[in-house]
Design a protein around this motif. Structure first.
Motif, PDB file in Angstrom:
ATOM      1  N   PRO A 152      52.449  30.036  33.325  1.00 17.77           N
ATOM      2  CA  PRO A 152      51.208  30.825  33.351  1.00 17.77           C
ATOM      3  C   PRO A 152      51.001  31.632  34.622  1.00 17.77           C
ATOM      4  CG  PRO A 152      50.793  28.661  32.425  1.00 17.77           C
ATOM      5  CD  PRO A 152      52.187  28.631  32.954  1.00 17.77           C
ATOM      6  N   VAL A 153      51.268  31.042  35.790  1.00 17.99           N
ATOM      7  CA  VAL A 153      51.021  31.768  37.034  1.00 17.99           C
ATOM      8  C   VAL A 153      51.947  32.974  37.164  1.00 17.99           C
ATOM      9  CG1 VAL A 153      52.566  30.344  38.428  1.00 17.99           C
ATOM     10  CG2 VAL A 153      50.652  31.522  39.512  1.00 17.99           C
ATOM     11  N   ARG A 154      53.171  32.905  36.609  1.00 21.28           N
ATOM     12  CA  ARG A 154      54.063  34.066  36.647  1.00 21.28           C
ATOM     13  C   ARG A 154      53.446  35.227  35.864  1.00 21.28           C
ATOM     14  NH1 ARG A 154      59.545  33.286  37.467  1.00 21.28           N
ATOM     15  NH2 ARG A 154      59.606  35.584  37.558  1.00 21.28           N
ATOM     16  N   VAL A 155      52.876  34.918  34.704  1.00 20.75           N
ATOM     17  CA  VAL A 155      52.257  35.961  33.887  1.00 20.75           C
ATOM     18  C   VAL A 155      51.017  36.516  34.585  1.00 20.75           C
ATOM     19  CG1 VAL A 155      51.263  36.516  31.638  1.00 20.75           C
ATOM     20  CG2 VAL A 155      53.131  34.844  31.795  1.00 20.75           C
ATOM     21  N   LEU A 156      50.179  35.633  35.106  1.00 12.32           N
ATOM     22  CA  LEU A 156      48.964  36.074  35.790  1.00 12.32           C
ATOM     23  C   LEU A 156      49.296  36.928  37.006  1.00 12.32           C
ATOM     24  CD1 LEU A 156      46.889  32.767  35.592  1.00 12.32           C
ATOM     25  CD2 LEU A 156      46.548  34.832  34.227  1.00 12.32           C
ATOM     26  N   ALA A 157      50.342  36.541  37.735  1.00 13.14           N
ATOM     27  CA  ALA A 157      50.743  37.320  38.910  1.00 13.14           C
ATOM     28  C   ALA A 157      51.110  38.746  38.505  1.00 13.14           C
ATOM     29  CB  ALA A 157      51.911  36.642  39.617  1.00 13.14           C
ATOM     30  N   ARG A 158      51.810  38.903  37.394  1.00 12.00           N
ATOM     31  CA  ARG A 158      52.167  40.238  36.905  1.00 12.00           C
ATOM     32  C   ARG A 158      50.899  41.025  36.532  1.00 12.00           C
ATOM     33  NH1 ARG A 158      55.941  43.336  33.869  1.00 12.00           N
ATOM     34  NH2 ARG A 158      57.620  42.371  35.084  1.00 12.00           N
ATOM     35  N   LEU A 159      49.953  40.374  35.857  1.00  4.83           N
ATOM     36  CA  LEU A 159      48.720  41.063  35.478  1.00  4.83           C
ATOM     37  C   LEU A 159      47.922  41.505  36.695  1.00  4.83           C
ATOM     38  CD1 LEU A 159      47.387  38.837  32.531  1.00  4.83           C
ATOM     39  CD2 LEU A 159      48.749  40.929  32.389  1.00  4.83           C
ATOM     40  N   TYR A 160      47.942  40.686  37.738  1.00  7.20           N
ATOM     41  CA  TYR A 160      47.184  41.015  38.948  1.00  7.20           C
ATOM     42  C   TYR A 160      47.791  42.200  39.682  1.00  7.20           C
ATOM     43  CZ  TYR A 160      44.498  36.653  38.749  1.00  7.20           C
ATOM     44  OH  TYR A 160      43.653  35.644  38.383  1.00  7.20           O
ATOM     45  N   ASP A 171      47.135  46.326  49.732  1.00  8.40           N
ATOM     46  CA  ASP A 171      48.073  47.268  49.118  1.00  8.40           C
ATOM     47  C   ASP A 171      47.384  48.098  48.037  1.00  8.40           C
ATOM     48  OD1 ASP A 171      50.076  46.325  50.732  1.00  8.40           O
ATOM     49  OD2 ASP A 171      50.974  45.024  49.199  1.00  8.40           O
ATOM     50  N   ARG A 172      46.557  47.443  47.232  1.00  2.20           N
ATOM     51  CA  ARG A 172      45.923  48.146  46.120  1.00  2.20           C
ATOM     52  C   ARG A 172      44.797  49.069  46.590  1.00  2.20           C
ATOM     53  NH1 ARG A 172      49.892  47.767  44.382  1.00  2.20           N
ATOM     54  NH2 ARG A 172      50.664  46.741  42.491  1.00  2.20           N
ATOM     55  N   LYS A 173      44.211  48.798  47.721  1.00  3.02           N
ATOM     56  CA  LYS A 173      43.220  49.727  48.270  1.00  3.02           C
ATOM     57  C   LYS A 173      43.910  51.018  48.707  1.00  3.02           C
ATOM     58  CE  LYS A 173      39.576  48.325  50.495  1.00  3.02           C
ATOM     59  NZ  LYS A 173      38.651  47.706  51.477  1.00  3.02           N
ATOM     60  N   ASP A 174      45.147  50.897  49.191  1.00  2.00           N
ATOM     61  CA  ASP A 174      45.905  52.072  49.612  1.00  2.00           C
ATOM     62  C   ASP A 174      46.555  52.777  48.421  1.00  2.00           C
ATOM     63  OD1 ASP A 174      45.282  51.584  52.258  1.00  2.00           O
ATOM     64  OD2 ASP A 174      47.119  50.426  52.633  1.00  2.00           O
ATOM     65  N   GLU A 175      47.045  51.978  47.467  1.00  2.00           N
ATOM     66  CA  GLU A 175      47.737  52.536  46.312  1.00  2.00           C
ATOM     67  C   GLU A 175      47.258  51.834  45.036  1.00  2.00           C
ATOM     68  OE1 GLU A 175      51.977  52.803  46.561  1.00  2.00           O
ATOM     69  OE2 GLU A 175      51.958  53.012  48.741  1.00  2.00           O
ATOM     70  N   PRO A 176      46.143  52.288  44.443  1.00  2.00           N
ATOM     71  CA  PRO A 176      45.640  51.682  43.206  1.00  2.00           C
ATOM     72  C   PRO A 176      46.667  51.801  42.079  1.00  2.00           C
ATOM     73  CG  PRO A 176      43.987  53.111  44.207  1.00  2.00           C
ATOM     74  CD  PRO A 176      45.276  53.364  44.944  1.00  2.00           C
ATOM     75  N   ALA A 177      46.615  50.839  41.158  1.00  2.00           N
ATOM     76  CA  ALA A 177      47.534  50.846  40.021  1.00  2.00           C
ATOM     77  C   ALA A 177      46.776  50.353  38.790  1.00  2.00           C
ATOM     78  CB  ALA A 177      48.744  49.959  40.304  1.00  2.00           C
ATOM     79  N   ASP A 178      47.468  50.306  37.670  1.00  2.00           N
ATOM     80  CA  ASP A 178      46.850  49.819  36.429  1.00  2.00           C
ATOM     81  C   ASP A 178      47.014  48.311  36.354  1.00  2.00           C
ATOM     82  OD1 ASP A 178      45.703  49.567  33.953  1.00  2.00           O
ATOM     83  OD2 ASP A 178      47.475  50.260  32.848  1.00  2.00           O
ATOM     84  N   ARG A 218      41.379  47.241  39.277  1.00  2.00           N
ATOM     85  CA  ARG A 218      40.151  47.424  38.504  1.00  2.00           C
ATOM     86  C   ARG A 218      38.973  46.695  39.138  1.00  2.00           C
ATOM     87  NH1 ARG A 218      44.073  47.415  34.205  1.00  2.00           N
ATOM     88  NH2 ARG A 218      43.933  45.171  33.861  1.00  2.00           N
ATOM     89  N   MET A 219      39.203  45.530  39.715  1.00  2.00           N
ATOM     90  CA  MET A 219      38.121  44.809  40.382  1.00  2.00           C
ATOM     91  C   MET A 219      37.681  45.521  41.659  1.00  2.00           C
ATOM     92  SD  MET A 219      39.296  40.833  39.691  1.00  2.00           S
ATOM     93  CE  MET A 219      37.960  40.096  40.627  1.00  2.00           C
ATOM     94  N   LEU A 220      38.634  46.098  42.394  1.00  2.00           N
ATOM     95  CA  LEU A 220      38.313  46.798  43.635  1.00  2.00           C
ATOM     96  C   LEU A 220      37.479  48.049  43.388  1.00  2.00           C
ATOM     97  CD1 LEU A 220      41.694  46.514  45.577  1.00  2.00           C
ATOM     98  CD2 LEU A 220      39.479  45.599  46.328  1.00  2.00           C
ATOM     99  N   THR A 221      37.664  48.684  42.244  1.00  2.00           N
ATOM    100  CA  THR A 221      36.944  49.924  41.951  1.00  2.00           C
ATOM    101  C   THR A 221      35.762  49.709  41.017  1.00  2.00           C
ATOM    102  OG1 THR A 221      38.490  50.403  40.130  1.00  2.00           O
ATOM    103  CG2 THR A 221      39.012  51.315  42.302  1.00  2.00           C
ATOM    104  N   ASP A 246      35.799  42.645  49.698  1.00  2.00           N
ATOM    105  CA  ASP A 246      37.164  42.135  49.579  1.00  2.00           C
ATOM    106  C   ASP A 246      37.216  40.609  49.601  1.00  2.00           C
ATOM    107  OD1 ASP A 246      37.755  44.777  49.605  1.00  2.00           O
ATOM    108  OD2 ASP A 246      39.007  44.746  51.411  1.00  2.00           O
ATOM    109  N   VAL A 247      36.382  39.990  50.439  1.00  2.00           N
ATOM    110  CA  VAL A 247      36.382  38.526  50.532  1.00  2.00           C
ATOM    111  C   VAL A 247      35.953  37.920  49.201  1.00  2.00           C
ATOM    112  CG1 VAL A 247      35.333  36.525  51.652  1.00  2.00           C
ATOM    113  CG2 VAL A 247      35.988  38.520  53.023  1.00  2.00           C
ATOM    114  N   GLU A 248      34.901  38.470  48.603  1.00  2.00           N
ATOM    115  CA  GLU A 248      34.415  37.955  47.317  1.00  2.00           C
ATOM    116  C   GLU A 248      35.460  38.152  46.221  1.00  2.00           C
ATOM    117  OE1 GLU A 248      29.607  38.670  47.595  1.00  2.00           O
ATOM    118  OE2 GLU A 248      30.912  40.427  47.498  1.00  2.00           O
ATOM    119  N   ILE A 249      36.090  39.313  46.201  1.00  2.00           N
ATOM    120  CA  ILE A 249      37.099  39.584  45.178  1.00  2.00           C
ATOM    121  C   ILE A 249      38.308  38.670  45.365  1.00  2.00           C
ATOM    122  CG2 ILE A 249      38.749  41.311  44.355  1.00  2.00           C
ATOM    123  CD1 ILE A 249      36.605  43.430  44.881  1.00  2.00           C
ATOM    124  N   ALA A 250      38.737  38.480  46.609  1.00  2.00           N
ATOM    125  CA  ALA A 250      39.870  37.590  46.866  1.00  2.00           C
ATOM    126  C   ALA A 250      39.562  36.173  46.408  1.00  2.00           C
ATOM    127  CB  ALA A 250      40.225  37.601  48.349  1.00  2.00           C
TER     128      ALA A 250
END
Length: 358
Positions: free
Chosen positions: A106-114, A155-162, A167-170, A177-181
């Protein structure tokens, strides 16, 4: 709390029975090194302990980020990682399907989604399992997970992705950032271990209960039925801490003082004889269990869907790749991990005809 109706009442009244752990009337007696602090924390800036409108906004942020996950991509990721894990064991003819498969997937899949790179997956697996294990490597595991999550956010703040993190950052709710992390760490822990145990407990049921034997010989209709049966009879999340009374009250004829902690016995409620008049009957499509919680603080519906896709795909890949899988030890010898919260197997030894990797 063990009764179904009482648990329904408590989880359905977030004002009287709050998720705000600061209300606890026992904090003065709790030492800083109390082993249960990670599960009953104070002033943690995560969704677990946020209440009121801000909690609803937080649920909205997480739900929106997960709802955007493409179901076909989710299944594809799960199949990819599942096949990789099966490739590592299929030629041996025997394995611990929990330790060598369910606990790694499960964590491998979740890591990819994140948005993590695939090569980061194994390190995250080790860190998360160490953290959940609660032994000498727990703090190191938590540190690795927090550090990795912080780097991903940067990284995602500098280079957003799908991906979920972008999506949480935007999101319009504007959490920092602390709350999202913190929420990402909660989501990963809550999405990994219970899902791994859902896979393991479902496979145990299918390997030991004749009612599900057809699934082991090419049938697939009863995989979902076995998974739902586990959520009623052998749910991964057994107990949850908790709710705190915001004022003196009465519950089921018992006096509850302001600040008292209520531990939620989810499996107890699922097994309540007042609502389960025939515990031996198959549960079928009845999903009125408490395995995902209830009320404002229940597991967000998109997160439930992600967990179900991962678990069901994982089981189907096992049955497809290892069609004659069988239990390698007597069923009565199987043991459970010692935990007050989660119910999963220490191991599930199986045997099968060796097959080549894909």
């Amino acid at each position: 709390m063990l009764g179904y109706r009482e648990l329904h009442q408590v989880t359905g009244d977030p004002v009287l029975f709050s998720r705000d752990s600061d209300l606890w009337n026992q904090w003065d007696d709790i030492p800083d090194d109390w082993p249960l602090l990670p599960m009953i924390g104070r002033k943690q800036p995560s969704i677990l302990y946020t209440v009121g409108e801000r909690h609803r906004e937080r649920v909205g942020m997480i739900s929106d980020a997960l709802e955007a996950v493409d179901p076909s991509e989710l299944r594809s990721y799960t199949e990819k990682f599942a096949d990789e894990l099966i490739d590592g064991i299929c030629a041996k003819g025997e394995t611990d399907i929990v330790g060598d498969y369910a606990m790694l997937l499960p964590v491998r899949v979740l890591a990819r989604l994140y948005g993590f790179r695939d090569e980061q997956g194994p390190g995250l697996v080790t860190a998360l399992n160490d953290m959940i294990d609660g032994r000498e490597r727990a703090i190191a595991g938590q540190t690795h997970l927090a550090t990795s999550m912080g780097r991903l956010l940067a990284d995602r703040k500098d280079e957003p992705a799908d991906d979920v993190v972008s999506r949480m950052l935007t999101h319009e709710s504007g959490f920092n950032d602390v709350e999202i992390a913190q929420d990402l760490m909660v989501m990963m822990a809550a999405g990994h271990q219970p899902t791994a145990d859902w896979i393991g407990n479902s496979l145990r049921l299918m390997l030991t209960d004749d009612r599900f034997a057809a699934s082991l010989f090419g049938g697939r209709n009863s995989v979902a039925e076995a998974m739902n049966e586990v959520l009623w009879e052998d749910t991964p999340t057994q107990n949850v801490a908790g709710r705190w009374a915001s004022r003196d009250t009465q519950l089921a004829g018992r006096r509850i003082r302001a600040g008292d902690l209520l531990l939620l016995g989810l499996q107890g409620a699922n097994s309540d004889p007042q609502v389960r008049t025939d515990g031996a009957a198959l549960t079928g499509g009845n999903n009125a269990h408490f395995s995902f919680g209830h009320g404002e603080h229940r597991c967000p519906f998109p997160a439930q869907e992600v967990a179900e896709v991962i678990a069901r795909t994982a089981i189907e890949v096992v049955l497809d790749r290892l069609p004659d899988i069988d239990l390698a030890v007597p069923a009565e010898s199987l043991t459970r991990r010692p935990s007050p919260w989660l119910r999963g197997l220490t191991e599930l030894p199986v045997r099968f005809t060796p097959v080549p990797a894909l």
